[in-house]
Design an enzyme around this catalytic site. Structure first.
Site, PDB file in Angstrom:
ATOM      1  N   ARG A 121       2.045  -6.916  -9.805  1.00  0.00           N
ATOM      2  CA  ARG A 121       2.550  -5.855  -8.401  1.00  0.00           C
ATOM      3  C   ARG A 121       2.571  -6.985  -7.092  1.00  0.00           C
ATOM      4  O   ARG A 121       3.139  -6.559  -6.191  1.00  0.00           O
ATOM      5  CB  ARG A 121       1.373  -4.766  -7.996  1.00  0.00           C
ATOM      6  CG  ARG A 121       0.517  -5.483  -7.603  1.00  0.00           C
ATOM      7  CD  ARG A 121      -0.583  -4.300  -6.995  1.00  0.00           C
ATOM      8  NE  ARG A 121      -2.580  -4.530  -6.887  1.00  0.00           N
ATOM      9  CZ  ARG A 121      -3.208  -3.983  -6.410  1.00  0.00           C
ATOM     10  NH1 ARG A 121      -2.740  -2.488  -6.233  1.00  0.00           N
ATOM     11  NH2 ARG A 121      -4.734  -4.270  -6.227  1.00  0.00           N
ATOM     12  N   GLU A 151      -2.599   8.579 -11.299  1.00  0.00           N
ATOM     13  CA  GLU A 151      -1.780   7.653 -11.645  1.00  0.00           C
ATOM     14  C   GLU A 151      -2.027   7.771 -13.367  1.00  0.00           C
ATOM     15  O   GLU A 151      -2.965   8.199 -13.883  1.00  0.00           O
ATOM     16  CB  GLU A 151      -3.236   6.383 -11.670  1.00  0.00           C
ATOM     17  CG  GLU A 151      -2.802   5.888  -9.931  1.00  0.00           C
ATOM     18  CD  GLU A 151      -4.491   5.695  -9.656  1.00  0.00           C
ATOM     19  OE1 GLU A 151      -4.938   4.501 -10.248  1.00  0.00           O
ATOM     20  OE2 GLU A 151      -5.153   6.003  -8.623  1.00  0.00           O
ATOM     21  N   HIS A 188       0.354   3.257 -10.411  1.00  0.00           N
ATOM     22  CA  HIS A 188      -0.877   3.617  -9.422  1.00  0.00           C
ATOM     23  C   HIS A 188       0.320   4.691  -8.802  1.00  0.00           C
ATOM     24  O   HIS A 188      -0.065   4.322  -7.103  1.00  0.00           O
ATOM     25  CB  HIS A 188      -1.176   2.658  -8.998  1.00  0.00           C
ATOM     26  CG  HIS A 188      -2.700   2.841  -8.080  1.00  0.00           C
ATOM     27  ND1 HIS A 188      -3.098   3.381  -7.093  1.00  0.00           N
ATOM     28  CD2 HIS A 188      -3.780   2.497  -8.627  1.00  0.00           C
ATOM     29  CE1 HIS A 188      -3.648   3.806  -6.599  1.00  0.00           C
ATOM     30  NE2 HIS A 188      -4.988   2.719  -7.532  1.00  0.00           N
ATOM     31  N   ARG A 209       0.921  -1.386   0.035  1.00  0.00           N
ATOM     32  CA  ARG A 209      -0.328  -0.208   0.202  1.00  0.00           C
ATOM     33  C   ARG A 209       1.220   1.260   0.015  1.00  0.00           C
ATOM     34  O   ARG A 209       1.716   1.467   1.266  1.00  0.00           O
ATOM     35  CB  ARG A 209      -0.527   0.198   1.374  1.00  0.00           C
ATOM     36  CG  ARG A 209      -1.724   0.958   1.310  1.00  0.00           C
ATOM     37  CD  ARG A 209      -2.550   0.959   0.323  1.00  0.00           C
ATOM     38  NE  ARG A 209      -3.641   0.377   0.504  1.00  0.00           N
ATOM     39  CZ  ARG A 209      -4.987   0.485  -0.572  1.00  0.00           C
ATOM     40  NH1 ARG A 209      -4.874   0.528  -1.939  1.00  0.00           N
ATOM     41  NH2 ARG A 209      -5.352  -1.141   0.585  1.00  0.00           N
TER      42      ARG A 209
HETATM   43  O1  TA6 Z   1      -7.638   3.684  -8.627  1.00  0.00           O
HETATM   44  C1  TA6 Z   1      -8.451   4.202  -8.062  1.00  0.00           C
HETATM   45  C2  TA6 Z   1      -8.352   2.979  -7.779  1.00  0.00           C
HETATM   46  O2  TA6 Z   1      -9.341   1.607  -8.568  1.00  0.00           O
HETATM   47  C3  TA6 Z   1     -10.252   2.487  -6.806  1.00  0.00           C
HETATM   48  O3  TA6 Z   1     -10.921   2.258  -7.032  1.00  0.00           O
HETATM   49  C4  TA6 Z   1      -9.262   1.948  -5.376  1.00  0.00           C
HETATM   50  O4  TA6 Z   1      -9.689   0.546  -5.957  1.00  0.00           O
HETATM   51  C5  TA6 Z   1      -7.505   1.794  -5.208  1.00  0.00           C
HETATM   52  O5  TA6 Z   1      -7.316   1.441  -7.060  1.00  0.00           O
HETATM   53  C6  TA6 Z   1      -7.185   0.916  -4.861  1.00  0.00           C
HETATM   54  O6  TA6 Z   1      -6.852  -0.491  -6.005  1.00  0.00           O
HETATM   55  P1  TA6 Z   1      -6.060  -1.434  -4.050  1.00  0.00           P
HETATM   56  O7  TA6 Z   1      -6.287  -2.690  -4.945  1.00  0.00           O
HETATM   57  O8  TA6 Z   1      -4.814  -0.945  -3.831  1.00  0.00           O
HETATM   58  O9  TA6 Z   1      -6.607  -1.039  -2.673  1.00  0.00           O
END
Ligand code: TA6
Length: 314
Positions: free
Chosen positions: A105, A277, A174, A75
């Site tokens: 990832r 992103e 991201h 995260r």
């Molecule tokens: O980039 C936005 C997103 O698609 C959100 O909808 C949220 O799910 C975020 O990514 C984080 O996703 P993750 O799978 O890393 O918790």
């Protein structure tokens, strides 16, 4: 000899490249250059941190990074979302459910090469298809992630189709950017562009002016090829997100209610990051022909703001 020991023996360059223990038993590569430093985990080819000289860290990272469980994504930093962004476009060949944002990832990548010169330090990480990946996504591929720390941070994800048939991908670098306070943060550069609003109850719309944050924000701009900027009023700093090979930009902050349901976020973490992103998603997927390659690149840099709110150029 452990992986950490063998990589250290082969690639350590005093003052430029070093290694340390990382999440899921895979080392972290420490990259140092005259204008900044960064760290990259082999797990997920995940850029964990980036700090330009004279600046506070540019990327946000969860305190729980080292406790990341195998199969879960780190995260924070820059997760590599590939070969799909968001929900998988189709089930696995055996029909089992697939992870959001793909599997790149949560794989341990290979350190292929390092380079450093007077101004820059670079690593080249690779991931090839395997029995495990083909069970999720039945295609042969070669991925290379290149990270260069110099005057800015350059991250390139190159996809090569090693299959006999074309395949389609969606993807994102991201990036989680560290901010003083989300309530005093704006994202600039997307005004006038249409977006898909993924927040609960959201309605697709056209962005008017800077994005300010007052609730869960999850906007996919499928036709956004220009740069964006994170304006951090608290630090009087701008983080510039330039890009190549990317037709979409996604802006996300979970806000309090969604953050409270995310086990790897502390309740108030959402106040200190925003995701901008560098993506290809929300519209037609990227088609990669057999033997062909496709690259997406993010260029990240930081500058302080002067009293008029203009970036103080170096
Ligand atoms: O980039 C936005 C997103 O698609 C959100 O909808 C949220 O799910 C975020 O990514 C984080 O996703 P993750 O799978 O890393 O918790």
């Amino acid at each position: 000899m452990t992986l950490l020991e063998s990589l250290s023996k082969k690639f350590t360059a005093p003052g430029r490249i070093a290694f340390r223990d990382g999440p899921c038993g895979a080392p972290i590569i420490v990259l140092v250059a005259p204008h900044g430093s960064c760290e990259v985990a082999l797990y997920g080819a995940h850029v964990l941190s980036y700090r330009p000289l004279g600046h506070s860290p540019v990327l946000w990272m969860a305190k729980s990074m080292m406790d990341t469980k195998p199969g879960k994504a780190i995260r924070g930093g820059i997760p590599v979302c590939w070969p799909w962004f968001g929900a998988a476009p189709c089930p696995a060949p055996d029909g089992s459910p697939l992870p959001a944002h793909g599997f790149a990832r949560t794989q341990v990548w290979t350190l292929r090469k390092t380079e450093y010169g007077a101004q820059e330090t670079t690593v080249f990480l690779t991931l090839d298809d395997s029995e495990a990946t083909r069970a999720l996504w039945p295609h042969r591929f070669h991925l290379e992630l290149t990270v260069t720390v110099g005057e800015r941070l350059d991250v390139t994800l190159e996809t090569t189709n090693r299959d006999a048939a074309p395949f389609e991908i969606t993807e994102a670098l991201h990036s989680y950017f560290r901010v003083t306070d989300i309530a005093e943060t704006k994202v600039r550069g997307l005004s006038g562009l249409d977006y898909l609003d993924k927040a609960p109850g959201g309605r697709d719309a056209t962005q008017g002016g800077d994005i300010a944050f007052t609730s869960e924000t999850d906007r996919v701009f499928p036709n956004a090829t220009d740069s964006a900027a994170v304006i951090d009023e608290g630090l009087r700093r701008v983080i510039l997100v330039e890009k190549q090979g990317s037709s979409a930009t996604v802006v996300w902050n979970p806000w309090a209610e969604k953050a409270a349901k995310m086990a790897d976020l502390a309740a108030d973490d959402y106040l200190r990051f925003v995701c901008v992103e560098t993506a290809n998603c929300g519209g037609a997927p990227v088609a990669v022909a057999p033997g062909a390659s496709h690259s997406v690149t993010a260029h990240l840099s930081a500058a302080l703001l002067d009293k008029d709110g203009k970036p103080v150029m170096k």
